[in-house]
Design a protein around this motif. Structure first.
Motif, mmCIF file in Angstrom:
data_model
loop_
_atom_site.group_PDB
_atom_site.id
_atom_site.type_symbol
_atom_site.label_atom_id
_atom_site.label_comp_id
_atom_site.label_asym_id
_atom_site.label_seq_id
_atom_site.Cartn_x
_atom_site.Cartn_y
_atom_site.Cartn_z
ATOM 1 N N UNK A 124 66.295 39.130 -37.232
ATOM 2 C CA UNK A 124 65.911 40.484 -37.025
ATOM 3 C C UNK A 124 66.144 41.245 -36.037
ATOM 4 N N UNK A 125 67.354 40.778 -35.177
ATOM 5 C CA UNK A 125 67.628 41.026 -33.961
ATOM 6 C C UNK A 125 66.461 41.235 -32.780
ATOM 7 N N UNK A 126 65.954 39.829 -32.787
ATOM 8 C CA UNK A 126 64.589 39.595 -31.835
ATOM 9 C C UNK A 126 64.993 40.085 -30.418
ATOM 10 N N UNK A 127 65.940 39.393 -29.860
ATOM 11 C CA UNK A 127 66.084 39.832 -28.687
ATOM 12 C C UNK A 127 66.446 41.348 -28.253
ATOM 13 N N UNK A 128 67.042 42.144 -29.110
ATOM 14 C CA UNK A 128 67.109 43.414 -28.982
ATOM 15 C C UNK A 128 65.725 44.237 -29.105
ATOM 16 N N UNK A 129 64.757 43.738 -29.984
ATOM 17 C CA UNK A 129 63.749 44.308 -30.167
ATOM 18 C C UNK A 129 62.650 44.043 -29.000
ATOM 19 N N UNK A 130 62.878 42.998 -28.110
ATOM 20 C CA UNK A 130 62.104 42.583 -26.980
ATOM 21 C C UNK A 130 62.672 43.603 -25.858
ATOM 22 N N UNK A 131 64.058 43.455 -25.987
ATOM 23 C CA UNK A 131 64.419 44.181 -24.483
ATOM 24 C C UNK A 131 64.220 45.762 -24.522
ATOM 25 N N UNK A 132 64.232 46.264 -25.839
ATOM 26 C CA UNK A 132 63.891 47.780 -26.104
ATOM 27 C C UNK A 132 62.413 48.200 -25.639
ATOM 28 N N UNK A 133 61.614 47.181 -26.178
ATOM 29 C CA UNK A 133 60.151 47.258 -25.770
ATOM 30 C C UNK A 133 60.034 47.227 -24.271
ATOM 31 N N UNK A 134 60.605 46.275 -23.499
ATOM 32 C CA UNK A 134 60.672 45.944 -22.240
ATOM 33 C C UNK A 134 61.292 47.340 -21.232
ATOM 34 N N UNK A 135 62.180 47.913 -21.890
ATOM 35 C CA UNK A 135 62.905 48.855 -21.176
ATOM 36 C C UNK A 135 61.955 50.389 -21.148
ATOM 37 N N UNK A 136 60.973 50.276 -22.420
ATOM 38 C CA UNK A 136 60.400 51.361 -22.540
ATOM 39 C C UNK A 136 59.094 51.399 -21.651
#
Length: 267
Positions: A253-265
């Motif tokens: 589910x592209x877990x790392x990408x999901x977390x990084x997107x959230x942190x960058x927001x």
């Protein structure tokens, strides 16, 4: 978040040796935001093509479970922490007593030394590997051995690790990163991904509290524990999940990408 430290296989790299476009975008957004990025893997330097092909990464990569620090842009080993041959051969003898049918290989900064039977005939698991020969005859003091590998049939990776690790803990650090193959990875006593990552962060005056780390297997446990925020993949090993502060969505589910997107927001 000043530093992102990520494992590769099972975390951002799939069985097809590829990194998803969403994950590539997330790491590029981190870099654009001024976040330092370091990849921390069990792979040797010569197996880093996903980073160059997909990400165009040219920075530091911590390889071989912390034993090698590598400048990917320059194609140069910055530091290698080697096993001594006496410790290597002593550990191998102990493991052979426990598992008489065990097969060994050794990873050096220059390539692989394979003992007979380590790979099945015609296997492509370790491309470019040397001709099989007993480690006692193929290794010399001139070789910088960064990892001893042990493989056996008829057990699980976890059972293999649980039996071997305490028996050789005075000689080497032992872990595994293969979900289904009984393959152990041994490095210099006291060494793991976290040790080398801590040195890397300190050289940039980055505190553990400012590090976000991602991993999925037993060889990621110490790194996940050391980082201020350690994310285990939901699809990962139970040991990684137990060690982490938080759980990222599954690799698929592209877990790392999901977390990084959230942190960058976050402001």
């Amino acid at each position: 978040m000043r530093l992102v430290a990520s494992d590769l296989d099972g975390t951002i790299v799939g069985p097809d040796n590829r990194i998803s476009e969403r994950t590539v975008r997330a790491f590029r957004d981190c870099a654009d935001a001024g976040v330092d990025i370091v990849f921390v893997t069990g792979r040797p330097p010569r197996w880093l093509t996903p980073l160059t092909d997909a990400l165009g990464h040219t920075g530091t990569v911590i390889c071989s479970n912390g034993a090698v620090t590598y400048d990917l842009g320059a194609g140069r080993v910055l530091k290698a922490q080697a096993l001594s041959l006496p410790d290597l051969f002593s550990a191998a003898a102990i493991i052979r007593d426990l598992y008489p049918a065990v097969r060994f290989a050794a990873e050096t900064v220059d390539g692989f030394h394979l003992a007979p039977g380590f790979l099945e005939s015609g296997s492509q698991e370790l491309p470019g590997a040397a001709v099989a020969a007993p480690l006692e005859s193929s290794l010399t003091e001139a070789d910088t051995v960064v990892k001893l590998l042990a493989r056996v049939d008829g057990t699980s990776p976890d059972e293999f690790l649980q039996r071997v690790r305490p028996a050789v803990s005075h000689l080497v650090s032992t872990t595994h990163s293969a979900p289904t193959v009984p393959l152990l990875e041994m490095s210099l006593h006291g060494l793991n991904k976290a040790v080398t990552l801590a040195d890397y962060a300190a050289s940039r005056d980055i505190a553990p509290a400012d590090v976000v780390a991602f991993g999925d297997m037993p060889n990621d446990v110490q790194m996940l524990q050391w980082a201020g925020c350690g994310y285990a993949m939901a699809s990962g090993h139970a040991d990684a999940l137990a060690a982490a502060d938080r759980v990222a969505p599954a690799f698929g589910d592209d877990g790392v990408a999901q977390v990084l997107e959230s942190l960058l927001r976050r402001p």
